[in-house]
Design a protein around this motif. Structure first.
Motif, short mmCIF file in Angstrom:
data_model
loop_
_atom_site.label_atom_id
_atom_site.label_comp_id
_atom_site.label_asym_id
_atom_site.label_seq_id
_atom_site.Cartn_x
_atom_site.Cartn_y
_atom_site.Cartn_z
N ASP A 101 0.27 11.36 6.93
CA ASP A 101 0.87 10.09 6.52
C ASP A 101 1.14 10.09 5.03
O ASP A 101 0.63 10.92 4.28
CB ASP A 101 -0.06 8.94 6.90
CG ASP A 101 -1.43 9.07 6.23
OD1 ASP A 101 -2.03 10.17 6.30
OD2 ASP A 101 -1.89 8.09 5.63
N ALA A 102 1.96 9.14 4.59
CA ALA A 102 2.36 9.09 3.18
C ALA A 102 1.16 8.89 2.26
O ALA A 102 1.08 9.51 1.19
CB ALA A 102 3.38 7.96 2.96
N GLY A 103 0.22 8.02 2.66
CA GLY A 103 -0.94 7.78 1.81
C GLY A 103 -1.80 9.01 1.63
O GLY A 103 -2.24 9.32 0.53
N GLY A 104 -2.04 9.74 2.72
CA GLY A 104 -2.85 10.94 2.62
C GLY A 104 -2.19 12.01 1.78
O GLY A 104 -2.81 12.60 0.88
N GLN A 105 -0.93 12.28 2.04
CA GLN A 105 -0.24 13.36 1.35
C GLN A 105 0.02 13.06 -0.13
O GLN A 105 0.20 13.97 -0.93
CB GLN A 105 1.08 13.67 2.06
CG GLN A 105 0.89 14.41 3.37
CD GLN A 105 0.18 15.74 3.19
OE1 GLN A 105 0.62 16.59 2.42
NE2 GLN A 105 -0.94 15.93 3.88
N SER A 106 0.00 11.80 -0.50
CA SER A 106 0.25 11.47 -1.91
C SER A 106 -0.84 11.97 -2.83
O SER A 106 -0.65 12.07 -4.05
CB SER A 106 0.43 9.95 -2.08
OG SER A 106 -0.76 9.27 -1.75
N ASN A 107 -2.02 12.28 -2.27
CA ASN A 107 -3.12 12.80 -3.08
C ASN A 107 -2.99 14.29 -3.39
O ASN A 107 -3.59 14.79 -4.35
CB ASN A 107 -4.46 12.62 -2.33
CG ASN A 107 -4.80 11.19 -2.05
OD1 ASN A 107 -5.33 10.48 -2.88
ND2 ASN A 107 -4.50 10.76 -0.83
N VAL A 108 -2.26 15.01 -2.55
CA VAL A 108 -2.37 16.46 -2.52
C VAL A 108 -1.81 17.17 -3.75
O VAL A 108 -2.47 18.06 -4.31
CB VAL A 108 -1.75 17.02 -1.22
CG1 VAL A 108 -1.77 18.54 -1.21
CG2 VAL A 108 -2.49 16.46 -0.01
N PRO A 109 -0.58 16.87 -4.20
CA PRO A 109 -0.01 17.69 -5.28
C PRO A 109 -0.88 17.74 -6.54
O PRO A 109 -1.10 18.83 -7.10
CB PRO A 109 1.33 17.00 -5.56
CG PRO A 109 1.69 16.35 -4.26
CD PRO A 109 0.39 15.87 -3.70
N THR A 110 -1.39 16.60 -6.98
CA THR A 110 -2.19 16.60 -8.20
C THR A 110 -3.55 17.22 -7.98
O THR A 110 -4.08 17.91 -8.86
CB THR A 110 -2.34 15.18 -8.74
OG1 THR A 110 -1.06 14.61 -8.91
CG2 THR A 110 -3.06 15.18 -10.07
N LEU A 111 -4.13 17.00 -6.80
CA LEU A 111 -5.41 17.63 -6.49
C LEU A 111 -5.29 19.15 -6.56
O LEU A 111 -6.12 19.82 -7.19
CB LEU A 111 -5.87 17.21 -5.10
CG LEU A 111 -7.08 17.95 -4.54
CD1 LEU A 111 -8.32 17.69 -5.39
CD2 LEU A 111 -7.33 17.55 -3.08
N VAL A 112 -4.26 19.69 -5.94
CA VAL A 112 -4.06 21.14 -5.95
C VAL A 112 -3.85 21.64 -7.37
O VAL A 112 -4.45 22.63 -7.80
CB VAL A 112 -2.87 21.52 -5.04
CG1 VAL A 112 -2.54 23.00 -5.19
CG2 VAL A 112 -3.18 21.18 -3.59
N ARG A 113 -2.99 20.95 -8.11
CA ARG A 113 -2.71 21.37 -9.48
C ARG A 113 -3.96 21.31 -10.35
O ARG A 113 -4.24 22.23 -11.12
CB ARG A 113 -1.60 20.49 -10.06
CG ARG A 113 -1.16 20.90 -11.46
CD ARG A 113 0.18 20.26 -11.84
NE ARG A 113 0.13 18.80 -11.86
CZ ARG A 113 0.75 18.03 -10.99
NH1 ARG A 113 1.42 18.57 -9.98
NH2 ARG A 113 0.68 16.71 -11.07
N ALA A 114 -4.73 20.22 -10.23
CA ALA A 114 -5.91 20.05 -11.06
C ALA A 114 -6.99 21.07 -10.72
O ALA A 114 -7.60 21.67 -11.62
CB ALA A 114 -6.44 18.63 -10.91
N PHE A 115 -7.25 21.26 -9.43
CA PHE A 115 -8.30 22.20 -9.03
C PHE A 115 -7.94 23.62 -9.46
O PHE A 115 -8.80 24.38 -9.92
CB PHE A 115 -8.52 22.12 -7.52
CG PHE A 115 -9.77 22.80 -7.04
CD1 PHE A 115 -11.02 22.35 -7.43
CD2 PHE A 115 -9.71 23.90 -6.19
CE1 PHE A 115 -12.18 22.97 -6.99
CE2 PHE A 115 -10.86 24.53 -5.74
CZ PHE A 115 -12.10 24.06 -6.15
N THR A 116 -6.67 23.96 -9.33
CA THR A 116 -6.22 25.28 -9.76
C THR A 116 -6.35 25.44 -11.26
O THR A 116 -6.77 26.49 -11.77
CB THR A 116 -4.76 25.50 -9.32
OG1 THR A 116 -4.66 25.36 -7.90
CG2 THR A 116 -4.27 26.88 -9.72
N SER A 139 0.83 -1.19 0.00
CA SER A 139 0.00 0.00 0.00
C SER A 139 0.87 1.25 0.00
O SER A 139 2.10 1.17 0.11
CB SER A 139 -0.91 0.01 1.23
OG SER A 139 -0.18 0.36 2.40
N SER A 140 0.24 2.40 -0.07
CA SER A 140 0.98 3.66 -0.05
C SER A 140 1.79 3.83 1.23
O SER A 140 2.80 4.53 1.24
CB SER A 140 0.02 4.84 -0.20
OG SER A 140 -0.58 4.85 -1.47
#
Length: 430
Positions: A183-198, A115-116
């Motif tokens: 945690d690693a699993g949670g933070q792995s979602n953030v960069p692309t989410l921020v980029r995409a929403f922006t 897992s992540s």
């Protein structure tokens, strides 16, 4: 990493799985004891710790596959067995667990996971050890992996981030708070989410990692409210989600929440529903999960075997529509069919045939079960396995992905509310 279920009882999701050892020492064959020559599939995921629900979800895929494979005579004269390996969701525990598994399981032919939580630390070990792994990690670090033994049927977290952003954009949200665990699993979602929403014209007005399992998040709630978001994106564990959202409800009232597939796990749904109430869950919460409709011949075969596995999978019906359980089931079938195609149970030999038995092609026979694939290969045919989770089309980096669906939690059931297509995700990610 992961997950959506129906008939979701958290306590049942966390019950120990019969015939599986919490230390990885016992096996579960899907019926009866495992002969000494049984080929071993490692269930390499957290069974304890904050992500303890990942393990039982994985078992719900492995056991039905093993049951059907063994009922059809096994693979090249061998029965198969699932063996639990608890990573505890921590690299410090996962690394020695991987080393022990590879040293002691002499008939290991592959693993489900990692897992992540532990993939970055353990995937290199498994790859060096020539152990095929079907990772449920969502980390973008594996989007362009060159590890020959790494395969990923489930979407990466960066894909998930695009899907969440697209869904929020379609609902008209332009200001969002990102509430993800540290945690690693949670933070792995953030960069692309921020980029995409922006990229879609939105603004992330709050984005700070959440320390998990704190007694209060009042200061974080106040900071979020001061930023005036319209929607909250989230992936945190059940205890954190329950505490945070109940304090938000008390201080201000709830805001719309779009969670990852982790928030569609049984423990998360039960904990948060108990904290904010079923009516509020139905009104304010949606979760995004990989699109794997519970229908079609492959799913029917999977579900029948799953429901017949109640002695080893507590309350098996809760996993019937879980896309991760489905794809774990598919992964076991793919490994077994690859062995048949390669005429070898050696991972160093059959690993390349994972692609052979899944990729589409002219003149290929489409099969939706191990039994059908085994018969077709015995007849000299080339096959394309289409599984319970749908078609598996690996790219050059051994990644296969697809669409996402949004789900609500209403009256104890996951109710699908719409989808984001693979084409939409691809267009946004360019």
């Amino acid at each position: 990493m992961r997950l959506a279920v129906t008939a979701l009882a958290a306590a049942l999701a966390l019950l120990p799985v019969a015939a599986c050892s919490s230390t990885g020492g016992s096996s579960s064959t899907g019926g009866g004891s495992s002969p000494a020559s049984a080929l071993v599939v490692g269930e390499f995921n957290p069974f304890t710790g904050p992500d303890a629900a990942f393990g039982p979800e994985m078992v719900a895929g492995c056991i039905p596959a093993i049951r059907l494979i063994n009922a059809d005579g096994g693979v090249l004269g061998h029965q198969m067995s699932c063996v639990q390996e608890d990573t505890r969701g921590d690299p410090a525990d996962a690394v020695p667990a991987a080393q022990k598994m590879m040293a002691t399981e002499t008939s290991l032919v592959g693993v489900l996971g990692p897992s992540s939580d532990e993939a970055l630390a353990t995937a290199p070990l498994l790859n060096t050890g020539h152990v095929p792994m079907f990772g449920d990690t969502g980390q973008a670090a594996f989007d362009h992996t060159t590890d020959a033994y790494f395969w990923r049927i489930t979407p990466a977290d960066d894909v998930k981030g695009y899907a969440m952003a697209l869904w929020a954009h379609a609902a008209g949200y332009t200001r969002a708070a990102a509430v993800f665990g540290n945690d690693a699993g949670g933070q792995s979602n953030v960069p692309t989410l921020v980029r995409a929403f922006t990229r879609l014209g939105g603004t992330i007005v709050y984005n700070k990692p959440f320390a998990l399992d704190q007694s209060s998040y009042r200061s974080e709630v106040e900071s979020i409210l001061a930023a005036h978001p319209q929607v909250i994106f989230t992936e945190v564990d059940p205890q954190t989600g329950a505490t945070f959202l109940s304090e938000l409800q008390q201080l201000h009232g709830l805001l719309p929440v779009i969670g990852t597939d982790v928030s569609l796990q049984a423990p998360w749904l039960k904990a948060v529903t108990g904290s904010i109430g079923a009516g509020s869950m139905a009104k304010y919460f949606e979760g995004m999960q990989p699109y794997a409709p519970p229908s079609g011949p492959a799913w029917q075969t999977y579900n029948q075997a799953l429901l017949a596995s109640g002695s080893q999978v507590p309350k098996p019906s809760q996993w019937s529509s879980d896309p991760y359980s489905m794809t774990d089931y598919d992964a076991v079938n793919v490994m077994a069919l690859a062995m048949l195609a390669a005429h070898s149970t050696s991972p160093a030999v059959f690993d390349k045939d994972v692609m052979t038995v899944t990729e589409p092609g002219s003149g290929k026979t489409v099969v939706t079960s191990f039994a059908a694939g085994k018969a077709a290969l015995a007849a000299g045919k080339h096959i394309q396995y289409v599984g319970a989770g749908g078609p598996i089309v690996f790219n050059q980096w051994h990644n296969s992905t697809g669409a996402f669906e949004a789900a609500k939690y209403v009256n104890g059931n996951v109710v699908l509310g719409g989808s984001v297509s693979a084409a939409q995700i691809a267009a946004l990610s360019r």
